[in-house]
Design an enzyme around this catalytic site. Structure first.
Site, short mmCIF file in Angstrom:
data_model
loop_
_atom_site.label_atom_id
_atom_site.label_comp_id
_atom_site.label_asym_id
_atom_site.label_seq_id
_atom_site.Cartn_x
_atom_site.Cartn_y
_atom_site.Cartn_z
N THR A 140 0.82 -1.20 0.00
CA THR A 140 0.00 0.00 0.00
C THR A 140 0.85 1.25 0.00
OG1 THR A 140 -1.57 1.28 1.36
CG2 THR A 140 -0.12 -0.22 2.51
N ASP A 141 0.29 2.35 -0.47
CA ASP A 141 1.00 3.63 -0.40
C ASP A 141 1.11 4.15 1.03
OD1 ASP A 141 -1.67 4.31 -0.06
OD2 ASP A 141 -1.76 5.71 -1.74
N GLU A 142 0.32 3.60 1.95
CA GLU A 142 0.32 4.10 3.32
C GLU A 142 1.63 3.84 4.05
OE1 GLU A 142 -3.21 3.78 5.68
OE2 GLU A 142 -4.44 3.29 3.94
N TYR A 166 -1.89 -0.39 11.05
CA TYR A 166 -2.06 -1.05 9.75
C TYR A 166 -0.86 -0.81 8.86
CZ TYR A 166 -3.27 -1.35 4.83
OH TYR A 166 -3.22 -1.59 3.48
N LYS A 170 2.08 -3.43 7.39
CA LYS A 170 2.36 -3.63 5.97
C LYS A 170 3.82 -3.30 5.66
CE LYS A 170 0.10 -4.68 3.00
NZ LYS A 170 -0.14 -6.02 2.41
#
Length: 368
Positions: A140-142, A166, A170
């Site tokens: 994810t970009d997060e 989260y 990741k």
């Protein structure tokens, strides 16, 4: 690698299921085995469109079950893992991070162990070459953290700076995948995507939440001032990007997959309201189908917008720079936001049996 044999983890979830649909439609001679634990966001009905395909098999199981993963890799002679399985809802990671650590970190570790054993260790111990393989990790970009309004978009060189349990889980899984490549020679790729939208999207996420709440005449919750900015990617374009990474991507590399489509959350909510009003006005049958949708029937969906307290550690902006993926792999999103968004709203209006069944589950406490 012709006639691929894929293990798709989390293939009954939103992005995973759409990937399975896309892959089997565009690679009809390939074999796809889906492994999914069917936790609250996993729904076997998401795979109904491919359930009769002879090249598709569903296995109910957990990625943390390393012996099961080893068995599947051997039994089906699988040479590719596409790893979607993850806990992904930021709010849930704040209130209950344990599941995110277990699935996203330990689950990824379990898959890496099984892949290394079956594809590298066992052949080499027999005096053979390691099996040609690919472990593709969907991230994810997060993991990159947050951007200001004027910061350049995330590239593959952006330093990791996760801000939620989260995104931290990741990021940890991304690092494990990288380590297994550099330490053990596992043939890996990783993709980092922006916010996905499209059919089968679980109704706790922004767009399907707003759509289903409008149809149920419920408040439309907007965090803080609603000016959080996200890059939105139609889910089939994400599947197309992963296909390019698998077929053309360089082993050991990361690739950003984005939609080139930044929107503030409040603007997304207002757009959903506007287009839902227009669809109900243009099609009187919708009022008969959804009689409880009082506000949208009156053309006043926006009156349901309700500002709520911002969540802890809420990142202000994400934006993906997909230049590398475009230049190396030829990736360009096929769907514009206008076409993808229209397809998404039409899908939810036509598939109320699906989302009503999902909404009858046990997660309604998070829908505010």
């Amino acid at each position: 690698m012709n006639n691929k044999k894929l293990l798709v983890t989390g293939g009954a979830g939103f992005i995973g299921a759409n990937f399975v649909h896309y892959w089997l439609a565009n690679n009809p001679n390939d074999t796809v085995i889906v492994l999914d634990a069917l936790t609250y966001a996993g729904n076997k009905a998401n795979l109904d469109p491919v359930s009769e395909n002879p090249n598709f098999t569903f296995v109910h199981g957990n990625i943390c079950d390393t012996p099961l993963v080893e068995q599947l890799l051997k039994e089906h002679a699988l040479t590719t893992i596409v790893h979607f399985a993850a806990e992904s809802h930021v709010d849930r990671s704040i209130t209950g991070p344990d599941a995110f650590i277990e699935t996203n970190i330990l689950g990824t570790y379990s898959l890496l162990k099984a892949a290394k054993k079956v594809w590298i260790d066992e052949p080499v111990s027999k005096g053979e070459q390691a099996t040609e393989h690919r472990f593709h990790h969907v991230s994810t970009d997060e993991v990159y953290g947050t951007l200001s309004a004027t910061d350049p978009a995330f590239t593959e060189e952006t330093a990791y700076a996760p801000n939620s349990p989260y995104s931290a889980s990741k990021a940890a899984s991304d690092h494990l995948v990288r380590a297994y490549h550099h330490t053990y020679g596992l043939q890996v790729t990783t993709s980092n995507c922006s916010n996905n939208y499209g059919p089968y999207h679980f109704p706790e996420k922004l767009i399907p939440l707003i759509v289903t709440n409008i149809l149920n005449d419920k408040p439309l919750p907007v965090y803080g001032d609603g000016q959080q900015i996200r890059d939105w990617l139609y889910v089939e374009d994400h599947a197309r990007g992963i296909e390019l990474v698998l077929k053309k991507g360089r082993v050991g590399e990361n690739y950003n997959i984005g939609g080139n489509n930044e929107w503030a959350n409040i603007d997304i909510v207002n757009l959903v309201c506007k287009q839902m009003n227009e669809k109900f006005e243009a099609n009187p049958n919708l009022a008969n189908k959804y009689p409880e949708a009082v506000k949208v029937i009156a053309g006043k969906s926006a009156e349901l917008i309700t500002y709520v307290q911002d969540r802890a550690g809420h990142d202000r902006r994400y934006a993906i720079d997909a230049t590398k993926t475009n230049n190396e792999l030829g990736y360009v999103p096929v769907e514009s936001f206008e076409t993808g968004f229209a397809k998404t709203l039409d899908w939810y209006l036509a598939n109320d049996d699906w989302w009503k069944s999902v909404l009858s589950g046990d997660y309604q406490d998070v829908l505010r």
